[in-house]
Write a protein that holds these residues in place. Sequence first.
Motif, mmCIF file in Angstrom:
data_model
loop_
_atom_site.group_PDB
_atom_site.id
_atom_site.type_symbol
_atom_site.label_atom_id
_atom_site.label_comp_id
_atom_site.label_asym_id
_atom_site.label_seq_id
_atom_site.Cartn_x
_atom_site.Cartn_y
_atom_site.Cartn_z
ATOM 1 N N ARG A 88 -49.410 -30.423 55.381
ATOM 2 C CA ARG A 88 -49.461 -29.596 54.170
ATOM 3 C C ARG A 88 -50.693 -29.921 53.348
ATOM 4 N NH1 ARG A 88 -48.378 -29.798 48.959
ATOM 5 N NH2 ARG A 88 -47.774 -32.005 49.029
ATOM 6 N N ARG A 89 -50.968 -31.216 53.181
ATOM 7 C CA ARG A 89 -52.133 -31.627 52.402
ATOM 8 C C ARG A 89 -53.437 -31.258 53.102
ATOM 9 N NH1 ARG A 89 -51.311 -35.897 48.507
ATOM 10 N NH2 ARG A 89 -49.097 -36.274 48.171
ATOM 11 N N LEU A 90 -53.481 -31.485 54.429
ATOM 12 C CA LEU A 90 -54.708 -31.192 55.168
ATOM 13 C C LEU A 90 -54.949 -29.691 55.273
ATOM 14 C CD1 LEU A 90 -56.481 -33.456 56.331
ATOM 15 C CD2 LEU A 90 -55.720 -32.773 58.605
ATOM 16 N N GLY A 91 -53.865 -28.900 55.299
ATOM 17 C CA GLY A 91 -53.999 -27.459 55.399
ATOM 18 C C GLY A 91 -54.687 -26.822 54.209
ATOM 19 N N ARG A 92 -54.792 -27.565 53.106
ATOM 20 C CA ARG A 92 -55.500 -27.042 51.937
ATOM 21 C C ARG A 92 -57.007 -26.955 52.181
ATOM 22 N NH1 ARG A 92 -52.796 -31.281 47.665
ATOM 23 N NH2 ARG A 92 -50.655 -30.430 47.622
ATOM 24 N N VAL A 93 -57.528 -27.760 53.096
ATOM 25 C CA VAL A 93 -58.985 -27.845 53.276
ATOM 26 C C VAL A 93 -59.418 -27.548 54.702
ATOM 27 C CG1 VAL A 93 -59.294 -29.492 51.393
ATOM 28 C CG2 VAL A 93 -58.857 -30.342 53.706
ATOM 29 N N ALA A 94 -58.487 -27.202 55.595
ATOM 30 C CA ALA A 94 -58.856 -26.982 56.994
ATOM 31 C C ALA A 94 -57.951 -25.939 57.619
ATOM 32 C CB ALA A 94 -58.754 -28.294 57.774
ATOM 33 N N ARG A 101 -59.687 -30.493 68.460
ATOM 34 C CA ARG A 101 -59.550 -31.553 67.452
ATOM 35 C C ARG A 101 -59.742 -30.968 66.055
ATOM 36 N NH1 ARG A 101 -63.595 -33.925 68.960
ATOM 37 N NH2 ARG A 101 -62.747 -35.512 70.352
ATOM 38 N N PRO A 102 -58.822 -31.220 65.108
ATOM 39 C CA PRO A 102 -58.988 -30.675 63.758
ATOM 40 C C PRO A 102 -60.226 -31.246 63.074
ATOM 41 C CG PRO A 102 -57.146 -32.214 63.839
ATOM 42 C CD PRO A 102 -57.576 -31.994 65.251
ATOM 43 N N THR A 103 -61.005 -30.362 62.449
ATOM 44 C CA THR A 103 -62.209 -30.753 61.718
ATOM 45 C C THR A 103 -62.015 -30.391 60.259
ATOM 46 O OG1 THR A 103 -63.611 -30.387 63.660
ATOM 47 C CG2 THR A 103 -64.692 -30.422 61.508
ATOM 48 N N VAL A 104 -62.260 -31.356 59.383
ATOM 49 C CA VAL A 104 -62.045 -31.132 57.958
ATOM 50 C C VAL A 104 -63.311 -31.446 57.174
ATOM 51 C CG1 VAL A 104 -59.581 -31.607 58.123
ATOM 52 C CG2 VAL A 104 -61.133 -33.473 57.588
ATOM 53 N N GLY A 105 -63.547 -30.678 56.139
ATOM 54 C CA GLY A 105 -64.709 -30.882 55.289
ATOM 55 C C GLY A 105 -64.381 -31.793 54.128
ATOM 56 N N MET A 106 -63.912 -32.987 54.420
ATOM 57 C CA MET A 106 -63.626 -33.960 53.378
ATOM 58 C C MET A 106 -64.201 -35.301 53.824
ATOM 59 S SD MET A 106 -59.506 -34.251 54.171
ATOM 60 C CE MET A 106 -59.103 -35.042 52.637
#
Length: 391
Positions: A88-94, A101-106
């Motif tokens: 839920r938290r990661l879905g806000r930014v990715a 592999r999930p890539t996040v801009g944080m």
Amino acid sequence: MGTGDFTHPKWFDELRENLVPAEPGLFRLREEADREIGATLPGRLASAPVRFMLSVEISTVYPQDGRARKIHHLVYLPDLAAAEEFNRRLGRVADLGSDGRPTVGMSSRDLLETTLACGEGAYLVPAHVWTPWFGVFGSKSGFDTLEECYGDLTGHIFALETGLSSDPAMNWRVSGLDRYRLVSYSDAHSPPIVGRETTVFETALDYFAIQDALRTGDGLTGTVEFFPEEGKYHVDGHRKCGVRMEPEETRRHGGRCPVCGKKLTVGVLSRVDDLADRPAGVRPGGAAGFRNLVPLPEVVGEILGVGPKTKKVRTEIDRLTAALGPELAILEELPVETIAVHSPRLGEAVDRLRRGQVTKDPGYDGEYGAIRLFGPSEPKDPAPAPSPTLF
């Protein structure tokens, strides 16, 4: 065994449907799922009770101090509720629905904060820490210290993953890493790769006992590693020009390819040299040991003169594991004489491997290296030897 990417919505649904709690923080397959996939697991796993930990590898891509940073991390959580909160938290930014592999801009620091916010037992391990492109110490987008990467939360890091191109002995050259436990894992891209590198614990079968062993070192007995020369980024080089260099050669050439003049991809050995404050061969007090092995399919492939992923090798592996047991037992434990009854050449290969009598052809710039147990003039087996009939 890690579950893989629990952040992907469809895979998370699969995990919720097919996993049930077992020991604290660990899961097993539902009985019906056990029956369905038991026959598909590699021989070294099919006969063992398998427990799963919720895990995911995440790539963070972000700017810091005027450079693009691309760092991979392993995240572990003890239950599905914590994983759901993390998603839920990661879905806000990715976009967690993207394949791969999930890539996040944080930042790495913020990913660690997100992990810790999911409750007791959540932890993060920097992945393949020396890899040029995606390791925390990598030459292309990494840092010189963990503190630069994780900032005020660095104290929550207690383990580092060595990656294929380094082993603990290389990490021991950097005294600043003495307080971290060294682990080694394999990406489960396909079943034969599972267990290619692994970490050995002597603890209760319990997520929190494993976590405590990583925090304190008590119960962490060591790792099973590639020879680091076999990794894709062990030494420096430029794949397009076929140029491969040891660290001193790279320095003499100013870090550039002598053929085309472009910058070389600086590998793990050079990067360790850059940050090391000890000579090779020093082992810190209390450090867990390790063993360098060559995966059995590669050994058999060399014996047969074919690639490790060929049908011929798979057939021979099935024959050997049926007769002798799991792969790691064959490589490490069984008497050579017992192995030789079923394959004389494998018996000789395992004997050489255990004595460290190998030829190393280091990997560079994305090209795997090669570890050979026989010389080019030694004959290949034309076909697998038949197993004796046992009564």
